[in-house]
Enzyme design. Sequence first.
Site, PDB file in Angstrom:
ATOM      1  N   HIS A 167      28.679  43.026  53.067  1.00  0.00           N
ATOM      2  CA  HIS A 167      28.662  44.241  53.882  1.00  0.00           C
ATOM      3  C   HIS A 167      30.049  44.534  54.456  1.00  0.00           C
ATOM      4  CE1 HIS A 167      24.597  45.569  53.798  1.00  0.00           C
ATOM      5  NE2 HIS A 167      24.077  44.500  54.379  1.00  0.00           N
ATOM      6  N   CYS A 241      31.551  48.172  50.246  1.00  0.00           N
ATOM      7  CA  CYS A 241      31.500  49.635  50.309  1.00  0.00           C
ATOM      8  C   CYS A 241      32.776  50.194  50.922  1.00  0.00           C
ATOM      9  CB  CYS A 241      30.304  50.084  51.146  1.00  0.00           C
ATOM     10  SG  CYS A 241      28.705  49.626  50.454  1.00  0.00           S
ATOM     11  N   ARG A 250      33.019  51.928  46.060  1.00  0.00           N
ATOM     12  CA  ARG A 250      33.216  50.491  46.184  1.00  0.00           C
ATOM     13  C   ARG A 250      34.712  50.167  46.157  1.00  0.00           C
ATOM     14  NH1 ARG A 250      28.882  51.239  47.340  1.00  0.00           N
ATOM     15  NH2 ARG A 250      26.925  50.310  46.602  1.00  0.00           N
TER      16      ARG A 250
END
Length: 264
Positions: A167, A241, A250
């Site tokens: 994340h 991300c 990405r």
Amino acid sequence: MRVPVVQHRSRRRRALRRRALWTGGELLVTAGVVLLLLVVHQLWWTNREARRGADHQVQALERQWATPGAGGGTTPSANSGTAGGSSPSRPTATTPADGSTPTTSPGSATTPDRSQAYAILTVPRLHLRVPIAEGVSKRNVLNKGYVGHYPGTQQPGQAGNFALAGHRNTHGEPFRYLNHLRVKDTVRVETSAATFTYTVDKILPQTSAADSGVIRPIPRSTVKPSYGYSRPGYYITLTTCTPEYTSRYRMVVWGTLTSMRPRT
């Protein structure tokens, strides 16, 4: 002298308007408080809980590997997230810095059970030390603050591409500052068998979320073919991300295996 008469109907209308305005204001304040709490939960509480859990998992792996007879090449069990199961073979060679195939394989490993934590990722520049778990499930891996291993890609020290996801924001956000990595920075992966050191040598700032080429055995972007490699080697891929607080694109950081140290 005439006395003005106030109609009861007019007074009722004014009272209803005041009540409607008051009720509307209360609803807006309540909605604002709820939204604020949701933001606090996403941006603070999920990070706090995920980081705490990830730190505990790192400590559990370290204790497991430090136990005589328990860390010598076992993978964590699916239930506990620590050791148990088949053992990866010990690395026996150092990989050339240019990524070419060494004459002796630096190690291999059996595939861990889905969602189990079995390795530790350390990135000195980011002051990051986080568990690596099998799979990229949000609920069972990424939202716990772990870094996830893409199923089907290689394991640490194997020829090919050891590809990871994490994340960028919320839930521990281990890759929040992945954009701070620079060429020649080091990335370490510890397993029960060895510590593998990769050196960053390529960075792709932005590509499509569907760019599967970046995690292939010879990683190369299918969207931006000028980014990537052209020959077999021992690679690591870190993905997250970008831009922050979105999942539209990405970012990719690649490294090449440059050294290994068996665990004693």
